[in-house]
Design a protein around this motif. Structure first.
Motif, mmCIF file in Angstrom:
data_model
loop_
_atom_site.group_PDB
_atom_site.id
_atom_site.type_symbol
_atom_site.label_atom_id
_atom_site.label_comp_id
_atom_site.label_asym_id
_atom_site.label_seq_id
_atom_site.Cartn_x
_atom_site.Cartn_y
_atom_site.Cartn_z
ATOM 1 N N TRP A 122 0.825 -1.201 0.000
ATOM 2 C CA TRP A 122 0.000 0.000 0.000
ATOM 3 C C TRP A 122 0.863 1.256 0.000
ATOM 4 O O TRP A 122 2.029 1.238 0.388
ATOM 5 C CB TRP A 122 -0.938 0.028 1.210
ATOM 6 C CG TRP A 122 -0.235 -0.053 2.548
ATOM 7 C CD1 TRP A 122 0.029 -1.173 3.277
ATOM 8 C CD2 TRP A 122 0.313 1.040 3.305
ATOM 9 N NE1 TRP A 122 0.699 -0.866 4.434
ATOM 10 C CE2 TRP A 122 0.887 0.491 4.481
ATOM 11 C CE3 TRP A 122 0.379 2.414 3.107
ATOM 12 C CZ2 TRP A 122 1.507 1.277 5.447
ATOM 13 C CZ3 TRP A 122 0.999 3.206 4.080
ATOM 14 C CH2 TRP A 122 1.549 2.643 5.229
ATOM 15 N N GLY A 124 0.204 5.366 1.283
ATOM 16 C CA GLY A 124 -0.748 6.177 2.027
ATOM 17 C C GLY A 124 -0.325 7.623 2.160
ATOM 18 O O GLY A 124 0.866 7.952 2.169
ATOM 19 N N THR A 161 -8.759 3.497 4.842
ATOM 20 C CA THR A 161 -8.243 4.510 5.752
ATOM 21 C C THR A 161 -8.090 3.908 7.139
ATOM 22 O O THR A 161 -8.745 2.914 7.481
ATOM 23 C CB THR A 161 -9.187 5.728 5.866
ATOM 24 O OG1 THR A 161 -10.359 5.348 6.566
ATOM 25 C CG2 THR A 161 -9.551 6.275 4.496
ATOM 26 N N CYS A 177 -5.188 5.440 2.057
ATOM 27 C CA CYS A 177 -4.331 4.475 1.351
ATOM 28 C C CYS A 177 -4.993 3.892 0.103
ATOM 29 O O CYS A 177 -6.219 3.715 0.052
ATOM 30 C CB CYS A 177 -3.972 3.320 2.279
ATOM 31 S SG CYS A 177 -3.078 3.827 3.763
#
Length: 269
Positions: A122, A124, A161, A177
């Motif tokens: 991920w 973010g 999130t 993210c």
């Protein structure tokens, strides 16, 4: 001249209040006799009445003193106070409505499910909020998605999130993210923001699906708190141990890519 008792009776102020107003230089007696008796002029009744009226409205003593120093603008002080009271009342009404909605949501029967998930990369974007007042999240998510796309990264699923507490009690950090097929080798730069990346490990997790609005900005769903309680209760009943700080809100997208729900997710050990 009027003795303090007479003046108190005529003005509607108490003797105790007059002593206090004298001490703080708000309304001083016209004269103090050699033996300490306070006397007031009848002309001071108008000032006393003004003080009484402003206090009854709810103005603080320091504001009353400021208003008396600017007699031509007293109505402005009153209007400013009325606006403040109206704002406070609106906030109280909103809090009452939210509290009532939360109580109602606690009575709902949330379906808690369990699933196994693979590891997930991920990227973010950090965003700080104060007192959990979260504006629409569409802009941070859209900004991050555009930056990832321009950098040639492939988004591999719906956004999510999570909240992280900071050293300042009233400030919470939100991490917005997007999952990606790989961790960026080079930092993703977005001016004025902090972007980080990582990998969610393979995990089992509990989740509850919540209905949301027509856009992906509704992260303040009142059902989220009640759903979180339901998941914690379910984990306790099943003898499961939750991973601290792993609660996320995950977008659920329809086939066309439009958001249709939000999942509240928590990992279990």
């Amino acid at each position: 001249m009027m003795r303090i008792g007479e003046f108190a009776l005529a003005s509607g102020l108490t003797v105790k209040a007059l002593h206090h107003y004298d001490a703080i230089d708000l309304l001083k007696p016209a004269r103090v006799t050699a033996n300490g008796y306070r006397t007031y002029s009848p002309r001071q009744l108008r000032e006393a009445a003004t003080i009484q009226a402003l206090r009854n409205i709810g103005l603080a003593l320091d504001t009353v003193a400021e208003a008396l120093s600017n007699p031509h603008y007293i109505n402005s002080f009153i209007e400013r106070h009325r606006a403040h009271v109206a704002d406070e009342r609106a906030r109280q009404d909103a809090d009452a409505a939210q509290g009532s909605a939360l109580i109602d949501s606690l009575e709902l029967d949330y379906t808690v499910r369990r699933r196994s998930m693979p590891a997930q990369h991920w990227v973010g974007l950090q965003h700080e909020i104060r007192n959990l007042e979260l504006e629409q999240v569409e802009s941070p998510l859209a900004t991050l998605r555009m930056a990832l796309t321009e950098a040639g990264h492939t988004i591999s699923g719906p956004w999510w999130t999570t909240l992280r507490q900071t050293a300042e009690a009233e400030v919470v950090e939100v991490l917005f993210c997007w999952p990606t097929t790989q961790i960026p080798a080079e930092p993703v730069g977005i001016s004025g923001t902090i972007v980080e990346s990582g990998t969610l490990p393979a995990r089992d997790e509990l989740f509850v699906t919540l209905e949301t609005s027509d856009d992906d900005s509704d992260l303040g769903d009142l059902g989220a708190e009640a759903a979180q309680i339901a998941m914690i209760e379910q984990a306790n009943d099943d003898g499961l141990e939750l991973v601290h700080g792993s609660i996320r809100q995950v977008g659920v997208l329809a086939d066309g890519g439009t958001p249709e729900a939000i999942e509240l997710v928590i990992a279990i050990q």
